[in-house]
Design a protein around this motif. Structure first.
Motif, PDB file in Angstrom:
ATOM      1  N   GLY A 282      77.924  -6.131  -5.675  1.00 39.28           N
ATOM      2  CA  GLY A 282      77.540  -7.139  -6.652  1.00 39.28           C
ATOM      3  C   GLY A 282      76.499  -8.077  -6.073  1.00 39.28           C
ATOM      4  O   GLY A 282      75.508  -8.428  -6.719  1.00 39.28           O
ATOM      5  N   LYS A 283      76.722  -8.482  -4.831  1.00 37.11           N
ATOM      6  CA  LYS A 283      75.769  -9.369  -4.171  1.00 37.11           C
ATOM      7  C   LYS A 283      74.442  -8.644  -3.938  1.00 37.11           C
ATOM      8  O   LYS A 283      73.377  -9.228  -4.094  1.00 37.11           O
TER       9      LYS A 283
ATOM     10  N   THR B  88      72.711  -8.570  -7.240  1.00 40.13           N
ATOM     11  CA  THR B  88      72.296  -9.929  -7.603  1.00 40.13           C
ATOM     12  C   THR B  88      71.061 -10.335  -6.792  1.00 40.13           C
ATOM     13  O   THR B  88      70.145 -10.960  -7.326  1.00 40.13           O
TER      14      THR B  88
ATOM     15  N   VAL C 246      70.813   0.418 -17.588  1.00 42.89           N
ATOM     16  CA  VAL C 246      72.067   0.336 -18.345  1.00 42.89           C
ATOM     17  C   VAL C 246      72.825   1.661 -18.245  1.00 42.89           C
ATOM     18  O   VAL C 246      74.043   1.691 -18.083  1.00 42.89           O
TER      19      VAL C 246
ATOM     20  N   ASN D 259      86.834  -0.099 -12.225  1.00 47.81           N
ATOM     21  CA  ASN D 259      86.619  -1.207 -13.154  1.00 47.81           C
ATOM     22  C   ASN D 259      86.017  -2.438 -12.492  1.00 47.81           C
ATOM     23  O   ASN D 259      85.071  -3.029 -13.004  1.00 47.81           O
ATOM     24  N   LYS D 260      86.583  -2.840 -11.360  1.00 46.19           N
ATOM     25  CA  LYS D 260      86.115  -4.086 -10.753  1.00 46.19           C
ATOM     26  C   LYS D 260      84.679  -3.926 -10.245  1.00 46.19           C
ATOM     27  O   LYS D 260      83.854  -4.811 -10.408  1.00 46.19           O
TER      28      LYS D 260
ATOM     29  N   ARG E 260      82.519  -1.820 -11.470  1.00 49.97           N
ATOM     30  CA  ARG E 260      81.646  -1.737 -12.633  1.00 49.97           C
ATOM     31  C   ARG E 260      81.345  -3.141 -13.132  1.00 49.97           C
ATOM     32  O   ARG E 260      80.235  -3.470 -13.501  1.00 49.97           O
ATOM     33  N   ALA E 261      82.347  -3.998 -13.141  1.00 48.93           N
ATOM     34  CA  ALA E 261      82.165  -5.366 -13.614  1.00 48.93           C
ATOM     35  C   ALA E 261      81.136  -6.098 -12.763  1.00 48.93           C
ATOM     36  O   ALA E 261      80.220  -6.742 -13.281  1.00 48.93           O
ATOM     37  N   GLU E 262      81.261  -5.983 -11.439  1.00 48.90           N
ATOM     38  CA  GLU E 262      80.342  -6.759 -10.608  1.00 48.90           C
ATOM     39  C   GLU E 262      78.943  -6.179 -10.585  1.00 48.90           C
ATOM     40  O   GLU E 262      78.001  -6.879 -10.238  1.00 48.90           O
TER      41      GLU E 262
ATOM     42  N   THR F 211      77.694  -4.601 -13.465  1.00 48.21           N
ATOM     43  CA  THR F 211      77.185  -4.760 -14.830  1.00 48.21           C
ATOM     44  C   THR F 211      76.418  -6.069 -14.994  1.00 48.21           C
ATOM     45  O   THR F 211      75.365  -6.108 -15.634  1.00 48.21           O
ATOM     46  N   ILE F 212      76.944  -7.131 -14.421  1.00 47.16           N
ATOM     47  CA  ILE F 212      76.331  -8.450 -14.626  1.00 47.16           C
ATOM     48  C   ILE F 212      74.889  -8.494 -14.114  1.00 47.16           C
ATOM     49  O   ILE F 212      73.972  -8.808 -14.886  1.00 47.16           O
ATOM     50  N   PRO F 213      74.613  -8.182 -12.852  1.00 50.98           N
ATOM     51  CA  PRO F 213      73.213  -8.227 -12.425  1.00 50.98           C
ATOM     52  C   PRO F 213      72.340  -7.168 -13.102  1.00 50.98           C
ATOM     53  O   PRO F 213      71.157  -7.420 -13.358  1.00 50.98           O
TER      54      PRO F 213
ATOM     55  N   LEU G 255      72.613  -6.036 -16.190  1.00 46.48           N
ATOM     56  CA  LEU G 255      72.253  -6.553 -17.510  1.00 46.48           C
ATOM     57  C   LEU G 255      71.231  -7.680 -17.397  1.00 46.48           C
ATOM     58  O   LEU G 255      70.329  -7.817 -18.227  1.00 46.48           O
ATOM     59  N   ALA G 256      71.368  -8.485 -16.342  1.00 47.92           N
ATOM     60  CA  ALA G 256      70.417  -9.585 -16.150  1.00 47.92           C
ATOM     61  C   ALA G 256      69.004  -9.024 -15.926  1.00 47.92           C
ATOM     62  O   ALA G 256      68.024  -9.552 -16.460  1.00 47.92           O
TER      63      ALA G 256
ATOM     64  N   ASN H 117      67.791  -7.255 -19.228  1.00 45.04           N
ATOM     65  CA  ASN H 117      67.476  -8.200 -20.309  1.00 45.04           C
ATOM     66  C   ASN H 117      66.536  -9.301 -19.848  1.00 45.04           C
ATOM     67  O   ASN H 117      66.441 -10.353 -20.489  1.00 45.04           O
TER      68      ASN H 117
END
Lengths: 223, 238
Positions: free
Chosen positions: B172-173, B176, B209, B218-219, B221-223, B225-227, B229-230, B233
């Motif tokens: 995730g980091k 990001t 995407v 799941n976890k 994928r969650a971390e 997905t956020i960056p 999508l950022a 978008n």
């Protein structure tokens, strides 16, 4: 990507990792900031959850820098991708209208956090900017709440409440003089600020703030 | 001189003392890059493949991965400051990553935290950001797949506390950080001149995407997905 789908994806992702602030802070911060583009209320709900569930962080300098200042800074960055204006105006336009109504978040930031998130060496801390735009946009209840919460903040070790107010008024003077946007300061705001002087115990700071408030023009100068 | 370097490399690469000669071999790569970039990259690839079982250790990653990126940056960074690093990666690193799938596989798929191991060792997120805005969806998709399967994201062997609150250089980091470099290149005043011609294309957004589907947990994928999508978008209003 469809907006509704994006919002749902961000919400679902937030739910999965919201209890892992210590190791996922950068991703969670980005989530809150990105959501602000789509739904400010959901974004503030997310932020509120993190603030409430990481209270030990908001009480320290390092912790508050991440969870308060960091979130607002990242929000400014993300909003800058969709709006060309100066970053300080973005917080004022997109965040403050909703933040002003969130007494729970205002309490966490201005009452519970280290120096209300604004530190000694910062002239324009993000939490100061939020307060400035509460004044400029006429959210008198929020102004009263913030000043009350600041007076109860036992962690204002580097920045006094008087200095916080003085800084804010200086920023307003600068914004008024830069001829960009028209703002008015009505009597209800001036009264809210004058009533707040009672919270400033230091006499010279109180006098300084009193003069600054009385000297505030009623509106900015625009060409 | 090129032959001298290459002969030195050849004498060490298959030596029984290979593990003690890593620094010398990497220096050969750095020296060769002056004369023949393609050959230098092939030499680097060979060294990495022989060290693949040790790329889970931070000190090894520093010595055999980060050091090469760092030397290329120093060589071409005409302003000698961190602000110019994105331009260097775009002009001098991304082109050879495009030509070396095995190098990409080792770095993004088999290296501790995909080579991102500390504040100043952020070459791999920068390269990914460059590849995104340079509109190479196939390579992005490939790298995403490698990152998601990289078993050494946030390995216990890495405990580098450069930033106080982030204790793990997790995926995730990493993503990001990639978003932050996309932002910097496309929006920062100091970057606009060089990067003004770059955009995130529609097919790149779709690719990003789409890549989320590669993640099974799941976890994670969650971390991710956020960056993602950022980035996908970027510049889009709600």
């Amino acid at each position: 990507m469809n907006t509704d789908v994006t919002i749902k994806s961000l919400c679902d992702s937030f739910e999965q990792i919201k209890n892992f602030w210590e190791t996922k802070s950068s991703v969670l911060t980005l989530c809150i900031a990105e959501m602000m583009k789509y739904d400010a209320e959901i974004s503030l709900d997310m932020w509120c959850y993190l603030l409430k569930n990481n209270k030990k962080d908001i009480k320290t300098r390092e912790g508050s820098e991440l969870i308060i200042k960091g979130v607002l800074e990242k929000t400014e960055e993300v909003l800058a991708t969709i709006d060309d204006r100066d970053e300080e105006f973005l917080i004022g336009e997109y965040v403050v209208p909703y933040l002003a109504k969130r007494v729970d978040i205002l309490e966490l930031i201005y009452k519970k956090s280290f120096c209300a998130g604004s530190h000694q060496y910062e002239y324009m801390g993000e939490t100061t900017v939020c307060f400035v735009f509460m004044i400029l946009k006429g959210y008198s209840d929020a102004v009263r709440n913030v000043m009350y919460f600041l007076s109860k903040n036992t962690r204002m070790k580097e920045v006094s409440i008087g200095n916080f107010l003085t800084n804010s008024l200086e920023i307003i003077e600068r914004i008024f003089n830069n001829n960009e946007v028209y703002y008015e300061i009505g009597d209800d705001i001036k009264n809210a600020l004058l009533d707040s002087l009672a919270y400033i115990k230091n006499k010279s700071e109180r006098a300084e703030c009193s003069i600054a408030i009385m000297s505030l023009p009623n509106h900015s100068i625009t060409e | 001189m090129k032959n001298v370097i290459y002969n030195k490399y050849l004498s060490y690469i298959d030596s029984e003392h290979f593990n003690n000669l890593t620094n010398t071999l990497i220096q050969c790569v750095i020296d060769m890059e002056e004369y023949d970039t393609d050959l230098a990259m092939e030499m680097w690839r060979n060294i990495l493949s022989k060290k693949i079982d040790t790329l889970c250790y931070k000190n090894v990653v520093e010595d055999v991965v980060c050091r090469v990126f760092s030397s290329i940056n120093k060589k071409y960074n005409k302003y000698n400051n961190v602000d110019y690093i994105c331009e260097v990666m775009m002009q001098h690193v991304v082109p050879f990553l495009e030509k070396n799938d095995y190098l990409v596989e080792i770095i993004y798929g088999n290296t501790l935290n995909a080579g991102y191991i500390g504040y100043n060792q952020n070459f791999t997120p920068i390269c990914l950001a460059c590849i995104i805005i340079d509109d190479k969806p196939d390579l992005v998709y490939r790298i995403m797949g490698l990152l998601y399967k990289n078993k050494m994201m946030s390995s216990p062997n890495c405990s580098y506390f450069e930033e106080a609150a982030e204790k793990e250089y997790n995926i995730g980091k990493f993503l990001t950080a990639t978003y932050e470099y996309v932002w910097w290149m496309l929006l920062s005043d100091t970057k606009k001149e060089f990067f003004s011609k770059y955009r995130i294309s529609e097919r790149m957004k779709e690719c990003l995407v789409e890549s989320i589907k590669l993640i099974t947990k799941n976890k994670e994928r969650a971390e991710c997905t956020i960056p993602i999508l950022a980035i996908a978008n970027f510049g889009c209003r709600g």
